[in-house]
Write an enzyme that holds these catalytic residues in place. Structure first.
Site, PDB file in Angstrom:
ATOM      1  CB  SER A   1      71.370   1.748  -6.836  1.00 38.09           C
ATOM      2  OG  SER A   1      72.458   1.733  -5.939  1.00 38.09           O
TER       3      SER A   1
ATOM      4  CB  THR B   1      69.773  -3.630  -2.572  1.00 39.06           C
ATOM      5  OG1 THR B   1      68.806  -3.760  -3.606  1.00 39.06           O
ATOM      6  CG2 THR B   1      69.097  -3.729  -1.221  1.00 39.06           C
TER       7      THR B   1
ATOM      8  CB  THR C   1      66.712  -0.681  -2.938  1.00 35.80           C
ATOM      9  OG1 THR C   1      67.174  -0.635  -4.278  1.00 35.80           O
ATOM     10  CG2 THR C   1      65.272  -1.162  -2.927  1.00 35.80           C
TER      11      THR C   1
ATOM     12  NE  ARG D   1      61.255  -4.724  -9.566  1.00 32.06           N
ATOM     13  CZ  ARG D   1      62.389  -4.794  -8.894  1.00 32.06           C
ATOM     14  NH1 ARG D   1      62.790  -3.748  -8.178  1.00 32.06           N
ATOM     15  NH2 ARG D   1      63.128  -5.881  -8.912  1.00 32.06           N
TER      16      ARG D   1
ATOM     17  CB  THR E   1      72.145  -7.269  -3.252  1.00 32.13           C
ATOM     18  OG1 THR E   1      72.256  -6.161  -4.149  1.00 32.13           O
ATOM     19  CG2 THR E   1      73.280  -8.243  -3.522  1.00 32.13           C
ATOM     20  N   GLY E   2      70.265  -7.746  -5.778  1.00 29.39           N
ATOM     21  CA  GLY E   2      70.134  -8.253  -7.137  1.00 29.39           C
ATOM     22  C   GLY E   2      68.708  -8.201  -7.638  1.00 29.39           C
TER      23      GLY E   2
END
Length: 340
Positions: A83, A195, A213, A223, A246-247
Site C-alpha cells: 500500500s 498510507t 502511499t 485517481r 489515513t483511509g
C-alpha cells in the site's frame, strides 16, 4: 511650606511603596511548560520501523523534516508492503502510481501525485519543495522532474502485485457507487493499511510531516486521494501542531481534514479531541456512508502531546521518543465494527 517633617513623611511613604513593590506586587513564578520532544509518531503498525529510522535523525539533533523523509522511505522500500511505495498494488489498468507530500516548520511544502516508475516519491516531493517554485507536480511531469534530479526509473509492478491485480480483474466492477474500496478498508482486510503519515518534533521544537502511499488498490487510473494534498492528507503549523490522515481519501479531501484538525487544536482542543471532531464532521455529512468506510486522523501539538481518532476500530499508530522506540497505540473509534 516644605519642612523637615514633610520630608520625613515623604521618605516613609516612599519606603513603604518600595516594600509593597518588592513583595506584594512581585510577579508570580511562571511554571515551566512541560514538553515532550524530540518525538515522532506515524500511522499503522508499520510506522514502528519508520519511526525508528526517523529517530536516528531526531536523537542526534537533526531537523524534523529530514527525519520524516528518512522515516517514510522505510515502508516505501518494503517489498511486503502493498500500500506504500515500490511494491504497491496497481490501479485498474495495471499501473503503479504513487503519491506523497512533505511539509516543514517554515510552511514550505512539496508534493507529487500519480507518479510512475519512481520508488521513493517522498524524496521527489522533498525536491519539489526545495528546488522548485511549485508545491505539486503530477503524472509525467513529476516523473520527468524526478529523472532530471537523478532518480532511477524502474518498473514497480512486482510479480505478487501483478498476480493480485489479475485475480481482481476477473470480477472487476467499474461502478462509481459501489466499489472495491469499501471492502478494502474493512478492519482485518489485507488492504486496510493504505498510507503512512508521519509527524515529528525535533530537539528545537520544530514540527514537520510527511505522507506517502500507492493509493487505493485497483483504483481508476488517474485517481488521486488525500495523501499528496496539503491540508487534506497532511498539514503542519509550527505554532500549533501537525496532523495527518489515513483511509478513504475522498472523504478527507471533502473536509480538508488535516487542516481542520490543526485549526481545532489552535482553538484549544487536544490532539485526540480535534481528531474526533474531524471524524464527526465526516459522519455528519454522510452518516450512512461513514459506516462503510475507514478514515483516521493522527495529530500532535506543539508540546508533543498526541492523539488519534477513526471511524472504525482497527486503526493504530506508532510512537517513538526518548523513552520508547516501538510503542503501538490502538486509536479510538466511533464504530466498533464496519457495518455490512
Amino acid at each position: 511650606m516644605y519642612s523637615r517633617r514633610n520630608f520625613l513623611k515623604l521618605s516613609a511613604a516612599t519606603a513603604s511603596l518600595a516594600a509593597v513593590s518588592k513583595y506584594t506586587l512581585a510577579k508570580p513564578a511562571v511554571k515551566a511548560e512541560v514538553v515532550n520532544y524530540p518525538i515522532v509518531i506515524s500511522t499503522w503498525d508499520f510506522g514502528v520501523a519508520a519511526n525508528q529510522e526517523a529517530w536516528k535523525t531526531l536523537s542526534t539533533g537533526g531537523r524534523a523534516v529530514d527525519a520524516v523523509e528518512a522515516g517514510v522511505k522505510i515502508p516505501e522500500a518494503d517489498m511486503k508492503n502493498h500500500s506504500v511505495g515500490r511494491a504497491g498494488y496497481p490501479d485498474r489498468d495495471g499501473f503503479v502510481t504513487l503519491d506523497a507530500c512533505i511539509m516543514d516548520e517554515l510552511g514550505n511544502c512539496g508534493s507529487v501525485a500519480g507518479i510512475e516508475d519512481i520508488a521513493h516519491p517522498i524524496s521527489v516531493a522533498r525536491l519539489v519543495m526545495d528546488k522548485t517554485p511549485h508545491v505539486m507536480l503530477v503524472g509525467d511531469g513529476a516523473r520527468q522532474f524526478a529523472i532530471e534530479q537523478g532518480f532511477k526509473a524502474e518498473r514497480l509492478l512486482t510479480k505478487e502485485s501483478e498476480k493480485e491485480w489479475k485475480k481482481w480483474l476477473k470480477k472487476a466492477v467499474y461502478s462509481p457507487k459501489i466499489n472495491i474500496e469499501n471492502e478494502m478498508m474493512k478492519p482485518g482486510s489485507k488492504y486496510n493499511h493504505d498510507t503512512i503519515g508521519m509527524l515529528a518534533i525535533d530537539a528545537k521544537g520544530n514540527i514537520s510531516g510527511a505522507c506517502t502511499t500507492s493509493g487505493m488498490a485497483f483504483k481508476m487510473h488517474g485517481r488521486v486521494g488525500d495523501s499528496p494534498i496539503i491540508g487534506a492528507g497532511l498539514y503542519v503549523d509550527n505554532e500549533v501542531g501537525g496532523a495527518t490522515s489515513t483511509g478513504v481519501g475522498e472523504e478527507v479531501i471533502r473536509n480538508v481534514g488535516s487542516f481542520l484538525v490543526v485549526e481545532l487544536m489552535r482553538q484549544g482542543m487536544s490532539p485526540e479531541a480535534a481528531c474526533k471532531e474531524a471524524v464527526d464532521r465526516i459522519i455528519h455529512k454522510k452518516p450512512e456512508k461513514s459506516k462503510e468506510i475507514q478514515v483516521g486522523f493522527l495529530a500532535i501539538n506543539k508540546k508533543g502531546e498526541y492523539g488519534a481518532y477513526a471511524l472504525q476500530e482497527g486503526f493504530s499508530f506508532a510512537v517513538c521518543d526518548k523513552d520508547k522506540q516501538d510503542l503501538i497505540i490502538p486509536g479510538k473509534s466511533v464504530y466498533k465494527e464496519v457495518k455490512k
